[in-house]
Write a protein that holds these residues in place. Structure first.
Motif, short mmCIF file in Angstrom:
data_model
loop_
_atom_site.label_atom_id
_atom_site.label_comp_id
_atom_site.label_asym_id
_atom_site.label_seq_id
_atom_site.Cartn_x
_atom_site.Cartn_y
_atom_site.Cartn_z
N ALA A 123 59.02 32.72 30.45
CA ALA A 123 57.74 32.57 30.22
C ALA A 123 56.66 33.21 30.16
O ALA A 123 55.97 33.62 30.12
N VAL A 161 55.83 29.52 23.66
CA VAL A 161 57.14 29.08 24.51
C VAL A 161 58.10 28.20 23.28
O VAL A 161 57.68 27.21 23.15
N LYS A 191 57.18 33.80 22.92
CA LYS A 191 58.34 34.31 23.76
C LYS A 191 60.31 32.56 23.65
O LYS A 191 59.66 31.51 23.26
N VAL A 213 62.98 31.66 24.92
CA VAL A 213 64.47 31.60 25.65
C VAL A 213 65.73 30.68 25.17
O VAL A 213 65.34 29.62 25.61
N THR A 216 56.89 39.22 19.74
CA THR A 216 57.66 38.25 20.12
C THR A 216 58.70 39.10 20.91
O THR A 216 59.53 40.36 20.68
N SER A 217 59.36 37.66 21.44
CA SER A 217 60.13 38.48 22.45
C SER A 217 61.31 38.00 22.61
O SER A 217 61.42 36.09 22.88
N LEU A 250 64.27 36.21 25.63
CA LEU A 250 64.80 36.20 26.65
C LEU A 250 65.70 35.29 27.14
O LEU A 250 66.03 34.20 26.14
#
Length: 345
Positions: free
Chosen positions: A140, A215, A237, A239, A279-280, A282
């Protein structure tokens, strides 16, 4: 002490957890054997018992002894290990095999026991804090002031994330599933605590951070993943490190119809949408990282420095005897526990 271990001969419920005699193995070159005094219990161990943990099948198969973390005293060292001796108090990690009175691991997977800790506190530390560290600092990379949403904030990984987020200077919003967990989350560093048993989770999340979260840390799976993504800021992000809501809270056996339905409703993230949303997403599994020495050594060095500085405290611990391992699994799956559960041989 008679050498013993917990063995799971095949996938199933609590009845598959059997305590058997252990044939001790001498440590090889660069290895250490530890006589355990405490053993950490993690939700992944329950998933292993159900036969749903991919890396357990890949690395071991059946029968299997679960367990990722332990604390105890060194009782033998292999050739080449010169900085440890029998009697030294240590704690460490192992990729499976931890539910045993004796564990043999490579030297780099063992660490000196912090002077402030009991064996039980140390045994409950590595898995959750290494998971939290990797999620937050390796994936992150939050900046001071970052809005972070943590699901299951009073559990093992959640409570670690709250502490590490506070060290990083983040604004931490923790989600808990029952009222008795609110104060625990607040004491560990949550600036805002959402009790989803008493208030609408996502309305409260929006009120706590109207522009979304840079996050979001989610181990729930399909019960929250879609909305967790929807509440990301831009950039943001998500996660992912678990899928707890796909698994049972009672009975100890997976419901395969529910698993299939949850698999179908698990969101699929499209690269074009991610790019447009800025955005991501993970994800990781800690059990695949044990061979990465730099990850383990660097992470633990920073964590233990924070322990010595008083910035990190070990989770609250509830202990069970090794023979009561089924009760420990049952308690963990119920979702009612706070902190970590630990087995004592």
């Amino acid at each position: 002490m008679r050498a013993r271990k917990v063995v799971i001969p095949k996938a199933g419920g609590y009845e598959q957890l059997r305590v058997e005699d252990l044939n001790q193995v001498s440590p090889g070159v660069g290895e250490v054997r530890v006589a355990t005094q405490a053993i950490g219990v993690n939700y992944a161990d329950c998933v292993i018992r159900m036969g749903l943990y991919a890396s357990a099948k890949e690395y071991v198969g059946w029968p299997i002894t679960p367990g990722f973390e332990f604390a105890g005293t060194v009782d033998a060292v292999g050739e080449g290990v010169t900085d440890l001796a029998p009697g030294d108090r240590v704690f460490g990690v192992t990729r499976f095999g931890g539910y045993a009175t004796h564990v043999v691991v490579p030297r780099h997977q063992v660490f000196a026991l912090p002077s402030k800790w009991t064996m039980e506190q140390a045994a409950g530390f590595p898995a959750v804090f290494l998971t939290a560290y990797y999620a937050l600092f390796e994936l992150a990379h939050p900046r001071p002031g970052t809005n972070v949403l943590v699901h299951s904030a009073a559990g093992g990984v959640g409570s670690a994330l709250l502490q590490l987020g506070r060290i990083a200077g983040c604004r931490m919003v923790g989600v808990v599933g029952s009222t008795h967990k609110v104060e625990a989350a607040r004491a560990l560093g949550a600036d805002v605590v959402i009790d989803k048993s008493r208030e609408d989770l996502w309305k409260a999340a929006e009120a706590a951070s109207p522009k979304g979260y840079e996050v979001v840390l989610d181990a729930n799976g399909p019960s929250t993943l879609k909305d967790s993504y929807r509440h990301l800021a831009s950039p943001g992000k998500l996660v992912i490190y678990g899928f707890h809501s796909m698994l049972p809270r009672t009975g100890g056996r997976p419901n395969y119809a529910k698993l299939a339905w949850d698999w179908l409703r698990t969101p699929r993230f499209d690269p074009l949408t991610l790019t447009n949303d800025n955005t991501s997403v993970l994800a990781f599994n800690l059990s695949y990282l044990f061979e990465q020495r730099f990850v383990l050594e660097d992470s633990m060095a920073r964590l233990l420095a924070w322990v010595e500085e008083g910035k990190v405290v070990s989770p609250k611990v509830t202990t069970f005897k090794l023979d009561d391992v089924a009760q420990a699994h049952q308690a963990l799956e119920s979702g009612t526990t706070v902190g970590k559960l630990v087995l004592v041989p």
